[in-house]
Design an enzyme around this catalytic site. Sequence first.
Site, short mmCIF file in Angstrom:
data_model
loop_
_atom_site.label_atom_id
_atom_site.label_comp_id
_atom_site.label_asym_id
_atom_site.label_seq_id
_atom_site.Cartn_x
_atom_site.Cartn_y
_atom_site.Cartn_z
N THR A 16 -1.51 4.44 -6.39
CA THR A 16 -2.67 4.95 -5.64
C THR A 16 -3.94 4.17 -5.99
O THR A 16 -4.25 3.94 -7.15
CB THR A 16 -2.90 6.45 -5.96
OG1 THR A 16 -1.75 7.18 -5.59
CG2 THR A 16 -4.11 6.98 -5.20
N ASN A 33 2.84 12.95 -17.55
CA ASN A 33 1.86 11.85 -17.60
C ASN A 33 0.48 12.35 -17.25
O ASN A 33 0.32 13.30 -16.48
CB ASN A 33 2.29 10.70 -16.67
CG ASN A 33 1.70 10.83 -15.28
OD1 ASN A 33 0.57 10.43 -15.03
ND2 ASN A 33 2.45 11.45 -14.37
N ARG A 34 -0.49 11.71 -17.88
CA ARG A 34 -1.90 11.96 -17.52
C ARG A 34 -2.60 10.59 -17.43
O ARG A 34 -3.61 10.34 -18.07
CB ARG A 34 -2.58 12.89 -18.55
CG ARG A 34 -2.45 12.42 -19.99
CD ARG A 34 -3.02 13.41 -20.97
NE ARG A 34 -4.45 13.59 -20.82
CZ ARG A 34 -5.37 12.78 -21.35
NH1 ARG A 34 -5.02 11.72 -22.05
NH2 ARG A 34 -6.65 13.02 -21.17
N ILE A 35 -1.99 9.74 -16.60
CA ILE A 35 -2.55 8.39 -16.45
C ILE A 35 -3.97 8.45 -15.91
O ILE A 35 -4.86 7.75 -16.37
CB ILE A 35 -1.67 7.52 -15.50
CG1 ILE A 35 -0.20 7.49 -15.96
CG2 ILE A 35 -2.26 6.12 -15.32
CD1 ILE A 35 0.11 6.71 -17.19
N GLY A 36 -4.19 9.34 -14.91
CA GLY A 36 -5.54 9.48 -14.37
C GLY A 36 -5.87 8.42 -13.33
O GLY A 36 -7.01 7.97 -13.21
N ASN A 93 -2.74 10.26 -1.00
CA ASN A 93 -2.40 11.12 -2.12
C ASN A 93 -3.36 12.31 -2.13
O ASN A 93 -4.53 12.15 -2.47
CB ASN A 93 -2.50 10.29 -3.40
CG ASN A 93 -2.14 11.07 -4.64
OD1 ASN A 93 -1.89 12.27 -4.58
ND2 ASN A 93 -2.12 10.40 -5.78
N CYS A 125 -2.82 14.50 -6.73
CA CYS A 125 -2.76 14.07 -8.13
C CYS A 125 -3.35 15.16 -9.02
O CYS A 125 -4.49 15.58 -8.82
CB CYS A 125 -3.54 12.77 -8.35
SG CYS A 125 -3.44 12.27 -10.09
N GLY A 138 12.65 13.98 -9.26
CA GLY A 138 13.88 14.11 -10.05
C GLY A 138 15.10 13.42 -9.50
O GLY A 138 16.23 13.83 -9.83
N SER A 190 10.30 8.47 -11.84
CA SER A 190 10.47 8.47 -13.31
C SER A 190 11.79 7.85 -13.76
O SER A 190 11.87 7.32 -14.88
CB SER A 190 10.40 9.90 -13.84
OG SER A 190 9.19 10.49 -13.46
#
Length: 270
Positions: free
Chosen positions: A36, A59-62, A114, A117, A227, A249
């Site tokens: 994104t 995850n918390r990539i941000g 998106n 998020c 998944g 993932s």
Amino acid sequence: MLELKPPLVLLSGPAGFGEYLKLMDHRYVGGVLLKTVTLHPKEGNPTPRMADSDFYVINRIGLENPGIHAFVENVPELPVPMIASLGGDSFEEYLEVARVFKKVADRFHAVEFNFSCPNVKEGGLSIVKNAEEWKKLLNTLRKELPDSFLIAKVGVEGIFVEDAAEFVMKTGWDGITLVNTVRGLHFEKDTMILGGLSGPVLKPIALRAVYEVKKRFPELFVIASGGVYSVKDAEEFLKVGADVIGVGSALFKDPGVVEEIGKYLLEVKR
Ligand SMILES: Cc1cc2nc3c(=O)[nH]c(=O)nc-3n(C[C@H](O)[C@H](O)[C@H](O)COP(=O)(O)O)c2cc1C
């Protein structure tokens, strides 16, 4: 219509800007959903940003990304169809991102917005909480990109997916990606990671979302996201009506699974 052969995409985020393609035979990848991109560059959150277990990834990539201006100056050249993923922190930002993206829209098979998020304060899933505002945004973006195959990515927080799908249909969008990560909390020793859950734990939620949406709107194009780690998972998503199978993932665990699923999909979707 968006024809991807096989109907398999690498999902936004885990797929980066196509780096994983080096590890696989492109005949088995139908397309790549790029990371994104937002109006301004984002550095993302401080570490730790990811953790995993047998059942999930968190995850918390941000939304770390170079920003839309750098992106359009440097569109990746990939050997498979590309779908862009665009995000924003507000109504105005989504619109501005779409305007800048227009210059390069013809290089993409589709564009996904998106709307889900969980790892940013504004935008992301907060935009769908105000249904009227979101509907207005969907209408505005449709007018801004009249020739693009438009896909809305929604999650299960903030709105029922069936209601989201109805808005997406009524505003003339072409497809929906179901689902995004769900907010979770993971302890890494004593450190809390508040992030988005993906991986095996998400599959039953994503299956149900695809099932409910396809039951009500069979003509809406659906990308399944949640998944998919095996051919059996892909098979289940096809049974509930998914048009395209997304792998996210699972790439971290075994990129080779993409070839297995791609081969299977080429067989059943000939
Ligand atoms: C590390 C990581 C980064 C992600 N970044 C994005 C992103 O930038 N944009 C987006 O729409 N989804 C993002 N996602 C969500 C995935 O695209 C996907 O919807 C979700 O992980 C569920 O699919 P999976 O269980 O196959 O991973 C990210 C997921 C992970 C694990």
